[in-house]
Design an enzyme around this catalytic site. Structure first.
Site, mmCIF file in Angstrom:
data_model
loop_
_atom_site.group_PDB
_atom_site.id
_atom_site.type_symbol
_atom_site.label_atom_id
_atom_site.label_comp_id
_atom_site.label_asym_id
_atom_site.label_seq_id
_atom_site.Cartn_x
_atom_site.Cartn_y
_atom_site.Cartn_z
ATOM 1 N N SER A 107 1.602 6.049 -3.960
ATOM 2 C CA SER A 107 1.559 8.354 -3.754
ATOM 3 C C SER A 107 1.998 9.261 -3.040
ATOM 4 O O SER A 107 3.829 8.687 -4.457
ATOM 5 C CB SER A 107 -0.088 8.464 -3.175
ATOM 6 O OG SER A 107 -0.990 9.464 -2.970
ATOM 7 N N ASP A 245 -7.413 3.394 -10.712
ATOM 8 C CA ASP A 245 -6.440 4.561 -9.474
ATOM 9 C C ASP A 245 -6.294 6.336 -10.439
ATOM 10 O O ASP A 245 -6.229 5.865 -11.712
ATOM 11 C CB ASP A 245 -4.769 3.994 -9.671
ATOM 12 C CG ASP A 245 -4.526 4.488 -8.695
ATOM 13 O OD1 ASP A 245 -4.394 5.467 -8.303
ATOM 14 O OD2 ASP A 245 -2.908 3.664 -8.247
ATOM 15 N N HIS A 272 -6.239 2.979 -5.838
ATOM 16 C CA HIS A 272 -5.646 3.775 -5.538
ATOM 17 C C HIS A 272 -4.424 3.001 -3.984
ATOM 18 O O HIS A 272 -3.861 3.013 -3.778
ATOM 19 C CB HIS A 272 -6.111 5.298 -4.905
ATOM 20 C CG HIS A 272 -4.489 5.709 -4.603
ATOM 21 N ND1 HIS A 272 -3.726 5.858 -5.830
ATOM 22 C CD2 HIS A 272 -4.729 7.193 -3.338
ATOM 23 C CE1 HIS A 272 -2.893 6.883 -4.682
ATOM 24 N NE2 HIS A 272 -2.869 7.282 -4.109
#
Length: 296
Positions: A107, A245, A272
């Site tokens: 991320s 995601d 995610h």
């Protein structure tokens, strides 16, 4: 498979006068160095999902970035820049004597990893970009597409609250909750390390760099785009992404096409956090890549 493991070593590192707390699992020179997401999250969720790589002979190192977890938490917003965090990553790597590493960025940690790889290419064996993006304006368009699935009336409601600054309104928060369970973690019960990280979120770095939530980017990273520079990252790279995601497969594909030596894996039942949502599929892919490509 992931499990919570006590670190073999917890060590404080001083970076520009601030205390950074690091965690090390296992031993040896084959180091997996983890940069977690946020910004503003403690490293628990990524540390505890990757420390199991000690079972395959790797030393795993993670740390609480400045402003998070057990590290110092200054309130000076001028500290919250990707350039300063790149310097912090290098200071930690040098202080711990890690040598060349397998860099894992998830991320926001992926944005940081990309910047670090462009700044310190000599420090990498491999690069692993998990659930991330390299073009934030493109990502913003993808997030608008995901939001649209809630319906035009809901999107209009969200836009009204964003314009008026009433993001704490229950109807706005309800929409964000739905999006989070669709696109952040699709498990009915989120794992304990995830909850620990989220419950200790420092919103200072997050709001300064990203914005008020996962689906509204207005911070100092909102125009960031490294796609034109990624051809300079020549180490073997693995890109992983969940089909659902928030940082979408389209974001992952842009990175793959920009990199000279990249592999891409999409996990169809994940959003995610495939390492928690689909661990039986995720870990073999990660370990196989490290074994095949990690001799640099």
């Amino acid at each position: 498979m992931w499990r919570e493991i006590e670190p073999d070593e917890r060590r404080d590192v001083e970076v520009d006068g601030y205390k950074i707390v690091t965690y090390s699992f296992g031993s040896g020179d084959d180091v997996v160095f983890c940069l977690n997401g946020g910004p503003g999250l403690p490293c628990d969720y990524l540390r505890d999902s990757h420390s199991c790589l000690i079972d395959h002979g790797y030393r795993v190192v993670a740390f609480d970035q400045l402003g998070t977890g057990s590290s110092d938490r200054p309130t000076d917003r001028s500290l919250w820049t990707v350039e300063r965090y790149v310097k912090e990553v290098e200071a930690v790597r040098q202080a711990l004597g890690l040598g060349k590493v397998h860099l894992v960025g998830q991320s926001w940690g992926g944005w940081l990893s990309i910047e670090y790889a462009l700044t310190h290419p000599e420090a990498l064996r491999t690069l692993i970009l998990e659930n991330t993006a390299a073009d934030i304006p493109h990502l913003i368009g993808e997030l608008e597409r995901l939001r649209a699935s809630l319906g035009s009336e809901t999107v209009a409601m969200m836009q009204r609250h964003e314009a008026e600054g009433t993001l704490d309104h229950p109807e706005y928060q309800a929409a964000i909750t739905i999006l989070n369970y669709r696109h952040v973690c699709r498990l009915d019960v989120w794992p304990a390390p995830v909850r620990r990280s989220l419950d200790d979120w420092n919103m200072g770095p997050y709001e300064t760099m990203q914005g008020p939530n996962e689906f509204l980017y207005v911070g100092n990273m909102s125009a960031w785009n490294r796609i034109p520079d990624m051809h300079r990252i020549t180490v073997p790279t693995l890109i992983t992404v969940g089909q659902h995601d928030e940082l979408t497969p389209a974001c992952a594909a842009k990175m793959k096409h920009a990199l000279p030596d990249a592999e891409l894996k999409v996990f169809p039942n994940s959003s995610h956090m495939p390492f928690y949502e689909e661990p039986e599929a995720f870990y073999p892919v990660l370990v196989d890549f490290l074994k095949r490509r990690g001799n640099g």
